[in-house]
Scaffold this motif. Structure first.
Motif, PDB file in Angstrom:
ATOM      1  N   SER A   5       0.821  -1.212   0.000  1.00  0.00           N
ATOM      2  CA  SER A   5       0.000   0.000   0.000  1.00  0.00           C
ATOM      3  C   SER A   5       0.855   1.262   0.000  1.00  0.00           C
ATOM      4  O   SER A   5       0.443   2.291  -0.520  1.00  0.00           O
ATOM      5  CB  SER A   5      -0.946   0.014   1.205  1.00  0.00           C
ATOM      6  N   ALA A   6       2.047   1.202   0.587  1.00  0.00           N
ATOM      7  CA  ALA A   6       2.942   2.359   0.603  1.00  0.00           C
ATOM      8  C   ALA A   6       3.938   2.303  -0.551  1.00  0.00           C
ATOM      9  O   ALA A   6       4.714   3.235  -0.750  1.00  0.00           O
ATOM     10  CB  ALA A   6       3.697   2.430   1.929  1.00  0.00           C
ATOM     11  N   LYS A  80      -7.747   4.921   7.540  1.00  0.00           N
ATOM     12  CA  LYS A  80      -7.878   3.656   6.815  1.00  0.00           C
ATOM     13  C   LYS A  80      -6.542   3.265   6.190  1.00  0.00           C
ATOM     14  O   LYS A  80      -6.122   2.108   6.262  1.00  0.00           O
ATOM     15  CB  LYS A  80      -8.970   3.770   5.739  1.00  0.00           C
ATOM     16  N   THR A  81      -5.838   4.225   5.600  1.00  0.00           N
ATOM     17  CA  THR A  81      -4.528   3.975   5.004  1.00  0.00           C
ATOM     18  C   THR A  81      -3.556   3.430   6.041  1.00  0.00           C
ATOM     19  O   THR A  81      -2.837   2.457   5.800  1.00  0.00           O
ATOM     20  CB  THR A  81      -3.963   5.276   4.385  1.00  0.00           C
ATOM     21  N   LEU A  82      -3.541   4.041   7.217  1.00  0.00           N
ATOM     22  CA  LEU A  82      -2.634   3.595   8.275  1.00  0.00           C
ATOM     23  C   LEU A  82      -3.031   2.225   8.807  1.00  0.00           C
ATOM     24  O   LEU A  82      -2.174   1.404   9.129  1.00  0.00           O
ATOM     25  CB  LEU A  82      -2.588   4.614   9.395  1.00  0.00           C
ATOM     26  N   ARG A  83      -4.315   1.966   8.899  1.00  0.00           N
ATOM     27  CA  ARG A  83      -4.791   0.653   9.360  1.00  0.00           C
ATOM     28  C   ARG A  83      -4.320  -0.442   8.407  1.00  0.00           C
ATOM     29  O   ARG A  83      -3.860  -1.504   8.839  1.00  0.00           O
ATOM     30  CB  ARG A  83      -6.313   0.680   9.457  1.00  0.00           C
ATOM     31  N   VAL A  84      -4.413  -0.188   7.109  1.00  0.00           N
ATOM     32  CA  VAL A  84      -3.944  -1.150   6.110  1.00  0.00           C
ATOM     33  C   VAL A  84      -2.435  -1.341   6.234  1.00  0.00           C
ATOM     34  O   VAL A  84      -1.927  -2.464   6.225  1.00  0.00           O
ATOM     35  CB  VAL A  84      -4.327  -0.681   4.683  1.00  0.00           C
ATOM     36  N   ARG A  85      -1.708  -0.253   6.380  1.00  0.00           N
ATOM     37  CA  ARG A  85      -0.251  -0.316   6.473  1.00  0.00           C
ATOM     38  C   ARG A  85       0.195  -1.079   7.728  1.00  0.00           C
ATOM     39  O   ARG A  85       1.128  -1.867   7.680  1.00  0.00           O
ATOM     40  CB  ARG A  85       0.336   1.095   6.473  1.00  0.00           C
ATOM     41  N   VAL A  86      -0.475  -0.859   8.848  1.00  0.00           N
ATOM     42  CA  VAL A  86      -0.155  -1.600  10.078  1.00  0.00           C
ATOM     43  C   VAL A  86      -0.425  -3.086   9.866  1.00  0.00           C
ATOM     44  O   VAL A  86       0.366  -3.939  10.271  1.00  0.00           O
ATOM     45  CB  VAL A  86      -0.943  -1.050  11.286  1.00  0.00           C
ATOM     46  N   GLY A  87      -1.533  -3.411   9.216  1.00  0.00           N
ATOM     47  CA  GLY A  87      -1.848  -4.808   8.924  1.00  0.00           C
ATOM     48  C   GLY A  87      -0.756  -5.478   8.102  1.00  0.00           C
ATOM     49  O   GLY A  87      -0.366  -6.617   8.370  1.00  0.00           O
ATOM     50  N   GLU A  88      -0.244  -4.761   7.117  1.00  0.00           N
ATOM     51  CA  GLU A  88       0.858  -5.294   6.310  1.00  0.00           C
ATOM     52  C   GLU A  88       2.106  -5.474   7.166  1.00  0.00           C
ATOM     53  O   GLU A  88       2.801  -6.489   7.058  1.00  0.00           O
ATOM     54  CB  GLU A  88       1.163  -4.336   5.153  1.00  0.00           C
ATOM     55  N   LEU A  89       2.378  -4.501   8.009  1.00  0.00           N
ATOM     56  CA  LEU A  89       3.580  -4.523   8.836  1.00  0.00           C
ATOM     57  C   LEU A  89       3.596  -5.700   9.803  1.00  0.00           C
ATOM     58  O   LEU A  89       4.621  -6.350   9.996  1.00  0.00           O
ATOM     59  CB  LEU A  89       3.702  -3.208   9.612  1.00  0.00           C
ATOM     60  N   VAL A  90       2.437  -6.004  10.405  1.00  0.00           N
ATOM     61  CA  VAL A  90       2.381  -7.099  11.376  1.00  0.00           C
ATOM     62  C   VAL A  90       2.029  -8.444  10.737  1.00  0.00           C
ATOM     63  O   VAL A  90       1.896  -9.445  11.428  1.00  0.00           O
ATOM     64  CB  VAL A  90       1.414  -6.786  12.549  1.00  0.00           C
ATOM     65  N   GLY A  91       1.873  -8.461   9.415  1.00  0.00           N
ATOM     66  CA  GLY A  91       1.657  -9.711   8.708  1.00  0.00           C
ATOM     67  C   GLY A  91       0.224 -10.184   8.654  1.00  0.00           C
ATOM     68  O   GLY A  91      -0.035 -11.326   8.300  1.00  0.00           O
ATOM     69  N   ILE A  92      -0.723  -9.321   8.968  1.00  0.00           N
ATOM     70  CA  ILE A  92      -2.136  -9.696   8.916  1.00  0.00           C
ATOM     71  C   ILE A  92      -2.717  -9.391   7.543  1.00  0.00           C
ATOM     72  O   ILE A  92      -3.582 -10.094   7.052  1.00  0.00           O
ATOM     73  CB  ILE A  92      -2.949  -8.967  10.016  1.00  0.00           C
TER      74      ILE A  92
END
Length: 107
Positions: A5-6, A80-92
């Motif tokens: 996403s980033a 929403k953008t940050l929520r998606v990015r955090v999900g990617e970061l933690v592998g969810i």
């Protein structure tokens, strides 16, 4: 850690193991920080303390002097953008694909 996403890969460093603290340089760009600050500015309120008993209640506590701004990710594009990015970061990945995962709005 790749973040589609980033459109970049983040370098995650361990700052401490006890307590566990990780740093992610460049997680937000300067322009994203500015957007986030501007969107949150009108929502800042005195923080509440949650008290649990027979029911959960939120109340003001004299000892709590902080302020919080909640941004609903359903209504705020940056949240929403940050929520998606955090999900990617933690592998969810996309939190919405996991209905049992509970996430708060961005604060």
């Amino acid at each position: 850690v790749p973040s589609p996403s980033a459109n970049k890969t983040f370098q995650v460093r361990v700052a401490s193991t006890e307590p566990r603290v990780l740093t992610v340089d460049g997680f937000l760009s300067p322009s994203e920080c500015e957007v986030l600050i501007n969107r949150a500015r009108d929502h800042v309120e005195r923080s509440l303390v949650s008290a649990e008993g027979k029911t959960i209640t939120n109340k003001h506590e004299e000892s709590r002097t902080s302020s919080t701004a909640w941004l609903d990710y359903h209504k705020n594009t940056m949240a929403k953008t940050l929520r998606v990015r955090v999900g990617e970061l933690v592998g969810i990945g996309d939190f919405d694909e996991y209905p049992h995962v509970i996430t708060e709005d961005l604060q």
